[in-house]
Design a protein around this motif. Structure first.
Motif, short mmCIF file in Angstrom:
data_model
loop_
_atom_site.label_atom_id
_atom_site.label_comp_id
_atom_site.label_asym_id
_atom_site.label_seq_id
_atom_site.Cartn_x
_atom_site.Cartn_y
_atom_site.Cartn_z
N ALA A 1 0.83 -1.20 0.00
CA ALA A 1 0.00 0.00 0.00
C ALA A 1 0.87 1.25 0.00
O ALA A 1 1.84 1.35 0.76
CB ALA A 1 -0.91 0.01 1.22
N ARG A 2 0.50 2.20 -0.87
CA ARG A 2 1.14 3.52 -0.87
C ARG A 2 0.20 4.46 -0.11
O ARG A 2 -0.70 5.07 -0.70
CB ARG A 2 1.38 4.00 -2.30
N LEU A 3 0.40 4.56 1.18
CA LEU A 3 -0.49 5.33 2.04
C LEU A 3 -0.07 6.79 2.03
O LEU A 3 0.92 7.17 2.65
CB LEU A 3 -0.45 4.77 3.47
N GLU A 4 -0.82 7.62 1.29
CA GLU A 4 -0.48 9.04 1.20
C GLU A 4 -1.01 9.76 2.43
O GLU A 4 -2.02 10.47 2.41
CB GLU A 4 -1.04 9.62 -0.11
N LEU A 5 -0.29 9.55 3.51
CA LEU A 5 -0.63 10.08 4.84
C LEU A 5 0.64 10.68 5.42
O LEU A 5 1.73 10.54 4.85
CB LEU A 5 -1.14 8.95 5.74
#
Length: 593
Positions: free
Chosen positions: A425-429
């Motif tokens: 997952a590429r979690l843009e957080l």
């Protein structure tokens, strides 16, 4: 009508659960405003008769009463709006949470592989935001129903035949129900095309896919396919909307004829001297009210029927995602003593007639490092997902220290798995949250987060993010730091290494986005973490890789072919057998010579 009752029941129950005081206040204010309308018609009749009789004082007081009723009619709805609007927003949020719970609240993922589930979920996600105004529609419908009853009684006092005027609203209501059904069927038929159109639009506009599409000269083709899919969807919906509009217009025409007939009756009665001028004013005012009630009611009914369809689809999603109740959950073992054993495990995805895994029997010893090898489509990733409990075997069973995996507490077992998947997952957080979701209690534990980032060799990521752990990653939701594919994967590894006392460490193609030097460093760090986990909890390490320089160091190598275990053993044992593993190893070794 079942759909309508479903909408009314669901919305009222949900609103009562969220904020009963706000619901009751909104309903009371709206009711006062709606009852002021027939009261104003009665006052107008008396006002007209008094004015014609020359009773000045009485006429003046009646004028004040008309003014008060008018103020109540115009203002109460606005005051009620202040209450039910916020409640509608709360309902929308609660419904979104229900959608999330249906999609992710179960142990398995089988429902997410169903095309029917995906189409239904698309419709629900699109329509949930439209339910915000549905609570207002429920309150308005209930008030209009009471208003219609009072209006009918008043009309009957003038002429008994006028009591039938509200019944003329029945055909438009039935026709409106039919029209809504036409629209709903069109939405369901267009769901697949809508989903495809949005997917193609994302491909043509996403920073991850645009470079490849542009170099391939495929941008125009993607946009053509997207436009074609969108056109198919809109054509279906437009034809349905035209048909629904024609049906509703026919229903309204029937009511208009009945409305005109009622007025003709009263005018004829007045000409015969059986009714006064006040009665004519009363009937005209009430007939206008009935017309407004029917027009408003039809619009509100269409809205509620749409909401009802959404709730029915949400119930359908729950049914598709429902799991059979199993035995009482047992706690995950504190330490892995024996290992994991697969006994005649077979698995096929929902809707498929082909087994991805077939009669797999295998023992994975505690503390061992196991490599899964095989060509694409051999079943490696599926086997990993079965071990994670994301899917249940179609047949056979998986034993963890002798206990069926299905009997273990899902949350406890998930907490003892440290995974890094190929499609990480590429979690843009914020960086803190990106890594912290690996172990939520450590979300604000800066030393633990920094240690996991260091173990994953992702310090450079931390250094390049302007605000450190609190800095945003990605451009999707703000001006965050953009990362390479390898850096995103290192953060995935940091999440994996943040887990405490894992019983199972999983890496699915862990070096797919890394260069050779980074791959070596990754496995060196991961090996150190696996050694600690093996000592602390008897952890089993399982990884998938196509690079035999990595695979050869595993204690046990399992070779899968067409969903079955073709062979297994150590690197030296498998080379000596001169089987499929030896063939694949020689092919790769030859490429590096």
């Amino acid at each position: 009508m079942t759909t309508l009752f479903t909408a009314v029941r669901t919305l009222l129950v949900l609103a009562h659960r969220l904020d009963r005081r706000r619901l009751h206040t909104a309903a009371l204010l709206l009711l006062v405003g709606l009852l002021a309308t027939p009261a104003m018609a009665l006052l107008l009749r008396e006002f007209t008769d008094s004015a014609l009789d020359g009773a000045v004082a009485t006429t003046a007081w009646l004028a004040v009463g008309v003014a008060v009723a008018l103020v109540l009619e115009l203002s109460m709805g606005h005051f009620a709006h202040l209450f039910y609007f916020e409640l509608g927003e709360q309902q929308e949020t609660a419904l979104h949470q229900q959608v999330l719970a249906v999609s992710n609240g179960t142990r398995g993922l089988e429902h997410l592989d169903s095309a029917e589930f995906a189409d239904t979920l698309t419709l629900v996600r699109e329509d949930v935001s439209r339910t915000r105004a549905s609570l207002e529609a429920v309150l308005q419908i209930c008030g209009l129903a009471l208003q219609a009853v009072i209006t009918t009684v008043i009309l009957a006092t003038v002429n008994p035949w006028l009591a039938l005027l509200p019944l003329a609203a029945v055909p438009p209501v039935l026709v409106a129900d039919r029209a809504q059904a036409v629209l709903d069927r069109a939405k369901e038929r267009s769901a697949e095309s809508t989903r495809l159109s949005r997917h193609l639009l994302a491909l043509a506009t996403s920073g991850h896919s645009v470079p490849e599409a542009r170099l391939a000269g495929a941008e125009g083709e993607l946009m053509r396919l997207q436009a074609a899919a969108w056109q198919r969807s809109t054509d279906l919906l437009r034809r349905a909307a035209l048909r629904a509009a024609a049906l509703r217009a026919g229903g309204q025409l029937l009511f208009a004829l009945a409305y005109g007939g009622g007025l003709w009756l009263v005018i004829r009665q007045a000409l015969d001297g059986a009714a006064g001028a006040g009665d004519i004013i009363l009937v005209i005012a009430l007939a206008v009210q009935v017309s407004v009630q029917v027009a408003s009611g039809l619009g509100l009914l269409a809205m509620l029927q749409g909401a009802g369809r959404t709730f029915e689809r949400l119930d359908r999603l729950r049914a598709m995602a429902a799991e059979e109740p199993g035995p009482a959950s047992r706690p995950a073992p504190a330490r892995l003593e024996q290992g994991i054993r697969l006994e005649s495990v077979s698995f096929r995805y929902p809707g498929s007639d082909r087994d991805v895994l077939a009669d797999v029997s295998l023992t994975l010893p505690a503390g061992a490092t196991v490599a899964l090898v095989g060509e694409n489509g051999a079943g490696k990733s599926t086997l990993v997902k079965l071990l994670c409990g994301m899917y249940r075997p179609t047949s056979g069973r998986i034993l963890v220290d002798g206990t069926d995996l299905n009997d273990l507490d899902p949350a406890q077992w998930s907490a003892r798995i440290a995974p890094l998947f190929q499609d990480f997952a590429r979690l843009e957080l914020p960086l803190r949250e990106n890594v912290g979701v690996g172990r939520l209690p450590a979300l604000h534990d800066d030393p633990a987060l920094r240690e996991a980032i260091a173990e994953a060799r992702a310090e450079r990521v931390l250094d390049r993010v302007p605000d450190g752990l609190d800095g945003l990653l990605g451009k999707g939701y703000g001006d965050g730091a953009e990362l390479s594919g390898g850096q995103w994967q290192l953060l995935g590894l940091a999440r994996c290494l943040l887990r405490e006392d894992p019983l199972l460490m999983l890496l699915d193609e862990p070096a797919s986005a890394l260069d050779a030097a980074a791959e070596h460093e990754l496995f060196q760090r991961f090996t150190d973490a696996a050694d600690r986990a093996r000592s602390d909890s008897g952890s089993l390490t399982l990884f998938i890789s196509h690079r035999f320089s990595t695979v050869r160091s595993a204690d046990l190598i399992v070779v899968l072919e067409n969903g079955t275990v073709h062979e297994h053993g150590s690197h030296d044992q498998l080379l000596a057998r001169r089987g499929l593993y030896a063939e694949l190893f020689e092919l790769q070794a030859r490429a590096y010579r």
